[in-house]
Design a protein around this motif. Structure first.
Motif, PDB file in Angstrom:
ATOM      1  N   UNK A 235      54.564  57.347  20.339  1.00 16.62           N
ATOM      2  CA  UNK A 235      53.191  57.697  20.706  1.00 16.62           C
ATOM      3  C   UNK A 235      52.992  59.198  20.746  1.00 16.62           C
ATOM      4  N   UNK A 236      51.808  59.637  20.382  1.00 17.85           N
ATOM      5  CA  UNK A 236      51.494  61.063  20.396  1.00 17.85           C
ATOM      6  C   UNK A 236      50.638  61.399  21.615  1.00 17.85           C
ATOM      7  N   UNK A 237      50.521  62.663  21.866  1.00 18.37           N
ATOM      8  CA  UNK A 237      49.688  63.153  22.965  1.00 18.37           C
ATOM      9  C   UNK A 237      48.874  64.341  22.448  1.00 18.37           C
ATOM     10  N   UNK A 238      47.534  64.207  22.441  1.00 17.81           N
ATOM     11  CA  UNK A 238      46.714  63.055  22.809  1.00 17.81           C
ATOM     12  C   UNK A 238      46.910  61.894  21.826  1.00 17.81           C
ATOM     13  N   UNK A 239      46.681  60.651  22.297  1.00 17.05           N
ATOM     14  CA  UNK A 239      46.969  59.503  21.430  1.00 17.05           C
ATOM     15  C   UNK A 239      45.883  59.191  20.409  1.00 17.05           C
ATOM     16  N   UNK A 240      44.596  59.324  20.749  1.00 19.32           N
ATOM     17  CA  UNK A 240      43.485  58.968  19.871  1.00 19.32           C
ATOM     18  C   UNK A 240      43.704  57.589  19.239  1.00 19.32           C
ATOM     19  N   UNK A 241      43.749  56.538  20.032  1.00 20.93           N
ATOM     20  CA  UNK A 241      44.004  55.200  19.470  1.00 20.93           C
ATOM     21  C   UNK A 241      42.920  54.765  18.500  1.00 20.93           C
ATOM     22  N   UNK A 242      43.349  54.046  17.453  1.00 18.38           N
ATOM     23  CA  UNK A 242      42.417  53.497  16.486  1.00 18.38           C
ATOM     24  C   UNK A 242      41.833  54.482  15.513  1.00 18.38           C
ATOM     25  N   UNK A 243      42.512  55.623  15.315  1.00 22.71           N
ATOM     26  CA  UNK A 243      41.946  56.656  14.437  1.00 22.71           C
ATOM     27  C   UNK A 243      41.927  56.262  12.969  1.00 22.71           C
ATOM     28  N   UNK A 244      42.869  55.437  12.517  1.00 23.20           N
ATOM     29  CA  UNK A 244      42.857  54.928  11.153  1.00 23.20           C
ATOM     30  C   UNK A 244      43.250  55.904  10.073  1.00 23.20           C
ATOM     31  N   UNK A 245      43.790  57.071  10.418  1.00 19.01           N
ATOM     32  CA  UNK A 245      44.163  58.062   9.410  1.00 19.01           C
ATOM     33  C   UNK A 245      45.506  57.718   8.778  1.00 19.01           C
ATOM     34  N   UNK A 246      45.687  58.188   7.545  1.00 22.46           N
ATOM     35  CA  UNK A 246      46.920  57.977   6.810  1.00 22.46           C
ATOM     36  C   UNK A 246      47.655  59.305   6.637  1.00 22.46           C
ATOM     37  N   UNK A 247      48.999  59.273   6.541  1.00 27.21           N
ATOM     38  CA  UNK A 247      49.757  60.514   6.362  1.00 27.21           C
ATOM     39  C   UNK A 247      49.255  61.318   5.173  1.00 27.21           C
ATOM     40  N   UNK A 248      49.138  62.625   5.376  1.00 31.35           N
ATOM     41  CA  UNK A 248      48.689  63.518   4.321  1.00 31.35           C
ATOM     42  C   UNK A 248      47.193  63.755   4.305  1.00 31.35           C
ATOM     43  N   UNK A 249      46.436  62.989   5.091  1.00 24.38           N
ATOM     44  CA  UNK A 249      44.998  63.175   5.140  1.00 24.38           C
ATOM     45  C   UNK A 249      44.624  64.276   6.136  1.00 24.38           C
ATOM     46  N   UNK A 250      43.488  64.915   5.875  1.00 25.15           N
ATOM     47  CA  UNK A 250      42.917  65.785   6.889  1.00 25.15           C
ATOM     48  C   UNK A 250      42.416  64.933   8.055  1.00 25.15           C
TER      49      UNK A 250
END
Length: 263
Positions: A235-250
């Motif tokens: 898990x990251x901090x902040x988590x921002x659950x449900x963001x839907x981003x993919x690696x490499x995207x802005x």
């Protein structure tokens, strides 16, 4: 209004930290009002002290959408232009805001750490501003110059549990003791509205607040053109659950607004 010199830009890129005098000098009262609103109605307040530890350390983030004072400072102050100059990026995008308040006699220091490994964003063009809203002499931010250029990130830990945040210790540098190891620690006596600008990978911490007055601080994290979403092994901090981003995207612009250079 804060100005950025070529020397400041060079210092930031070389050392990963620079003092910006008066960045929010004209916005101190507005930020204080925003902090008061935040403390009266926190959303993601994080536990920072164990039972029995002295004082109170208020720690909350990601509130700009509901606290108009924070939104106004983010969009109307010089911070975005200063960030663009320091990062060397035409594009400036909001990551998040952060409020940190150490009440009098909160003697526990904030441990040495880097923010980058806790975040789901990586890039060279990133900057955090940490600004006290009260005069500080001994409870200022402390940063290790050049640590943003270390070959590996510093091992992340859970401050309350004192356990590792992610697996794979071999992927990280153990948390050092900068004073014992004679590292180049930068810290300043600061007036309200001054700001320390530092890179996400810069090692930093603070002393406890031994003063008789509170130490309110507002922090703002911004990213530039080369910043991209990355997956972490936990898990990251902040988590921002449900963001839907993919690696490499802005970072998605509806959650993380572009404040400058939106092309």
């Amino acid at each position: 209004m804060a100005t950025v010199t070529e020397e400041m830009v060079e210092t930031y890129r070389r050392d990963g930290v620079v003092l910006v005098k008066g960045l929010w000098a004209d916005w101190v009262e507005m930020l204080r009002a925003g902090v008061a609103r935040n403390m009266a109605s926190p959303t993601q307040e994080m536990p920072t002290l164990k039972p029995g530890e002295a004082g109170r350390f208020f720690d909350d983030y990601c509130n700009w959408t509901r606290i108009p004072e924070f939104a106004a400072v983010i969009r109307q102050s010089a911070a975005v232009e200063v960030a663009a100059a320091l990062m060397g990026s035409e594009r400036v995008q909001l990551f998040h805001d952060h409020v940190l308040v150490k009440e009098p006699a909160t003697t526990k220091p904030t441990p040495w750490h880097t923010d980058g490994p806790y975040y789901f964003v990586e890039g060279r063009q990133v900057v955090s501003f940490w600004s006290p809203l009260d005069p500080v002499k001994q409870a200022s931010l402390r940063c290790v110059a050049g640590s943003h250029r270390w070959p590996k990130d510093v091992l992340q830990t859970r401050w309350m549990a004192e356990t590792n945040f992610y697996p794979g210790e071999h992927d990280y540098i153990p948390v050092p003791d900068p004073e014992a190891e004679g590292m180049d620690i930068r810290e300043w006596e600061m007036e309200p509205g001054d700001a320390v600008a530092f890179h996400f990978r810069t090692l930093h911490g603070t002393r406890g607040n031994h003063a008789a007055t509170r130490r309110r601080a507002f922090s703002l994290r911004l990213v530039g053109e080369d910043a991209r979403y990355v997956e972490r092994p936990g898990p990251t901090s902040p988590p921002f659950p449900g963001h839907g981003m993919m690696p490499g995207e802005r970072l998605r612009e509806d959650w993380f607004p572009v404040l400058r250079g939106g092309v």
